[in-house]
Design a protein around this motif. Structure first.
Motif: not given
Length: 129
Positions: A32-35, A125-129
């Motif tokens: 999950i690391l990152g934005k 609800f997430l989306t990786k940048k």
């Protein structure tokens, strides 16, 4: 229709229902690391979603930087650093800055650059940048 034929018809639907709501167990924080762009929240997985504009940045040192953008223009941005860890396949994150109260968030779905979390009261609800 006899019982064996009924089971063959119903069984795939039962398996699909469990697969849709099966949680994903994280191995460690590297997954999950990152934005991430937190673009919506909802009380129910299939319920009405509230649009959001929040950035979650999972750092390797156990800090989750959150940055929300005020779409109404009062404060422009609001930033908070929270502690987090990955334990037993779930994300354990600080509920309130400065307090040692935590909530566990289960990863309901993670595919490609999308992820759905079920925390104490809401689905995120997430989306990786």
């Amino acid at each position: 229709m006899n019982i064996k034929k009924r089971i063959h018809v119903i069984w795939p639907a039962v398996l699909l229902a469990f697969a849709v709501n099966a949680e994903v167990l994280l191995k460690d924080q590297s997954e999950i690391l990152g934005k991430w762009n937190l673009y919506a929240e909802a009380a129910k997985l299939e319920g009405e979603k509230k649009d959001l504009s929040i950035e979650w940045d999972f750092k390797s040192d156990g800090v989750l930087n959150t940055k929300s953008i005020d779409t109404f223009g009062r404060t422009k941005t609001f930033e908070v650093a929270l502690k987090y860890s990955v334990e037993d396949g779930m994300i354990r994150k600080q509920s309130t800055p400065g307090r040692e109260k935590y909530e566990s968030c289960k990863v309901i779905e993670k595919s490609g650059s999308d992820m759905i979390l079920k925390c104490t009261y809401l689905f995120f609800f997430l989306t990786k940048k």
